[in-house]
Write an enzyme that holds these catalytic residues in place. Structure first.
Site, PDB file in Angstrom:
ATOM      1  N   MET A  67     -12.501   3.554   0.017  1.00 55.73           N
ATOM      2  CA  MET A  67     -13.068   3.634   1.444  1.00 55.73           C
ATOM      3  C   MET A  67     -13.920   4.971   1.181  1.00 55.73           C
ATOM      4  SD  MET A  67      -9.978   2.627   3.624  1.00 55.73           S
ATOM      5  CE  MET A  67      -8.834   2.582   2.240  1.00 55.73           C
ATOM      6  N   ASP A  73      -6.240  -7.135   4.928  1.00 58.09           N
ATOM      7  CA  ASP A  73      -5.687  -5.564   4.683  1.00 58.09           C
ATOM      8  C   ASP A  73      -5.634  -4.816   6.217  1.00 58.09           C
ATOM      9  OD1 ASP A  73      -4.887  -3.081   3.924  1.00 58.09           O
ATOM     10  OD2 ASP A  73      -6.820  -2.539   2.968  1.00 58.09           O
ATOM     11  N   HIS A 126      -8.836  -0.057  -3.472  1.00 63.87           N
ATOM     12  CA  HIS A 126      -9.527  -0.061  -2.307  1.00 63.87           C
ATOM     13  C   HIS A 126     -10.354   1.195  -2.127  1.00 63.87           C
ATOM     14  CE1 HIS A 126      -9.680  -0.784   2.446  1.00 63.87           C
ATOM     15  NE2 HIS A 126     -10.971  -0.957   1.857  1.00 63.87           N
ATOM     16  N   ASP A 175      -5.293   3.136  -1.597  1.00 64.60           N
ATOM     17  CA  ASP A 175      -6.433   3.516  -0.691  1.00 64.60           C
ATOM     18  C   ASP A 175      -6.858   4.761  -0.652  1.00 64.60           C
ATOM     19  OD1 ASP A 175      -6.343   1.213   1.408  1.00 64.60           O
ATOM     20  OD2 ASP A 175      -4.193   1.722   1.638  1.00 64.60           O
ATOM     21  N   HIS A 196      -1.476  -1.246  -3.931  1.00 68.37           N
ATOM     22  CA  HIS A 196      -2.539  -1.248  -3.200  1.00 68.37           C
ATOM     23  C   HIS A 196      -2.969   0.346  -3.071  1.00 68.37           C
ATOM     24  CE1 HIS A 196      -6.037  -2.768  -0.467  1.00 68.37           C
ATOM     25  NE2 HIS A 196      -5.481  -1.766   0.442  1.00 68.37           N
ATOM     26  N   MET A 237      -9.614   7.250   0.086  1.00 66.96           N
ATOM     27  CA  MET A 237     -10.269   7.697   1.152  1.00 66.96           C
ATOM     28  C   MET A 237     -10.849   9.067   0.976  1.00 66.96           C
ATOM     29  SD  MET A 237      -8.112   6.554   4.416  1.00 66.96           S
ATOM     30  CE  MET A 237      -7.086   5.196   4.422  1.00 66.96           C
ATOM     31  N   MET A 260     -10.803  -6.770   6.692  1.00 72.83           N
ATOM     32  CA  MET A 260     -10.038  -5.661   7.147  1.00 72.83           C
ATOM     33  C   MET A 260      -9.356  -6.320   8.528  1.00 72.83           C
ATOM     34  SD  MET A 260      -9.878  -3.219   5.120  1.00 72.83           S
ATOM     35  CE  MET A 260      -9.019  -1.828   6.417  1.00 72.83           C
ATOM     36  N   SER A 280       1.081  -1.255   0.084  1.00 71.98           N
ATOM     37  CA  SER A 280      -0.020  -0.078   0.103  1.00 71.98           C
ATOM     38  C   SER A 280       0.988   1.298  -0.187  1.00 71.98           C
ATOM     39  CB  SER A 280      -0.859  -0.128   1.364  1.00 71.98           C
ATOM     40  OG  SER A 280      -1.573   1.174   1.242  1.00 71.98           O
TER      41      SER A 280
HETATM   42  C1  DX5 Z   1      -6.224   1.040   5.980  1.00 74.25           C
HETATM   43  C2  DX5 Z   1      -5.884   0.746   4.810  1.00 74.25           C
HETATM   44  C3  DX5 Z   1      -4.479  -0.203   4.595  1.00 74.25           C
HETATM   45  C4  DX5 Z   1      -3.446   0.357   5.064  1.00 74.25           C
HETATM   46  C5  DX5 Z   1      -2.508  -0.866   5.645  1.00 74.25           C
HETATM   47  O1  DX5 Z   1      -7.311   1.724   6.048  1.00 74.25           O
HETATM   48  O2  DX5 Z   1      -6.872   0.073   4.036  1.00 74.25           O
HETATM   49  O3  DX5 Z   1      -4.367  -0.564   3.221  1.00 74.25           O
HETATM   50  O4  DX5 Z   1      -2.611   1.203   4.098  1.00 74.25           O
HETATM   51  O5  DX5 Z   1      -1.301  -0.342   6.043  1.00 74.25           O
HETATM   52  P1  DX5 Z   1      -0.294  -1.056   7.239  1.00 74.25           P
HETATM   53  O6  DX5 Z   1      -0.187  -2.313   6.603  1.00 74.25           O
HETATM   54  O7  DX5 Z   1       0.464  -0.069   7.418  1.00 74.25           O
HETATM   55  O8  DX5 Z   1      -1.397  -1.525   8.327  1.00 74.25           O
HETATM   56 ZN    ZN Z   2      -6.513  -0.688   2.149  1.00 80.94          ZN
END
Ligand code: DX5
Ligand code: ZN
Length: 229
Positions: free
Chosen positions: A73, A178, A71, A40, A38, A42, A144, A10
């Protein structure tokens, strides 16, 4: 179930707004044997933080050979998915908790020849997605390991059992874990049926990214190979 584990680093863990940093991170994970990148997304509504949108995803698509694991969110993902399909997502995941009609959206994503992913929060039990799995509507389940919204959090232990429960419900679906994944818990997560491991902080804070990725894959022998070259 595929025989080997895929790794999806990520870029949340790097300064992705700095294009030089981002390009180096992409090169490092490509050279290190990652399978996906990956991303993320948000929106500051479904989760508190805001990260990036389709323009960064588009930039990554044009600057990597890796598959894109997007991903979302975000609230109302049904209003957002087209932009990410257009930007080149290979897996496009949204949250079960973020929409009233996950079935319709999964079908829509699949109709666009993109792998459809459904993410479930730590408080959402596995049985909620049983029917969707039975009807083969999900390509990837994201379990998650932490509350969504930030990288670098500690793994919530019950998430490993949830991986096992999802695997019990479906022998062939990809299970992506994740959040909070590290070299230690990756072993049991693989054993219980996770076959895509996401990692942000552990991969990008490591001195030897290739070695860390091999460790997450469980390729102990490659550690020895690495020390020979
Ligand atoms: C959390 C994200 C993850 C995050 C994982 O909301 O969806 O993808 O980046 O990061 P680590 O591996 O640092 O927990
Ligand atoms: Zn993620």
């Amino acid at each position: 179930m595929p025989l080997f584990t895929r790794i999806s680093p990520s870029i949340l863990a790097v300064d992705y707004n700095n294009k030089d940093v981002l390009l180096k991170a992409l090169k490092d994970i490509e050279a290190g044997g990652a399978n996906f990148v990956h991303l993320d997304v948000m929106d500051g509504k479904f989760v508190k933080n805001t990260t990036f949108n389709e323009s960064l995803v588009d930039f990554v698509k044009n600057n990597t050979t890796l598959l894109l694991d997007v991903h979302l969110m975000v609230e109302k993902p049904e209003d957002e998915v087209d932009k990410y399909i257009k930007a080149g997502a290979d897996i496009l995941s949204f949250h079960y908790e973020a929409t009233d009609d996950p079935e319709k959206l999964l079908k829509y994503i699949k109709s666009k020849n993109v792998l459809a992913g459904l993410a479930i929060n730590p408080k959402t039990p596995a049985f909620k997605i049983k029917e969707l799995l039975k009807r083969n509507l999900i390509d990837v389940v994201i379990v998650m390991g932490v509350e969504p919204g930030a990288g670098g959090q500690a793994f919530i232990p019950g998430s490993a059992e949830k991986v096992a429960e999802v695997r019990e419900l479906d022998r062939s679906v990809y299970i992506e874990i994740d959040g909070g994944v590290n070299l230690k818990n990756s072993k049991v997560l693989r054993k219980l049926g996770a076959n895509i491991l996401v990692s942000g902080s552990v991969i990008f804070s490591s001195k030897n990214i290739r070695k860390t990725i091999n460790g997450l894959k469980g390729w102990a022998w490659t550690h020895k190979m690495n020390s020979l070259v």
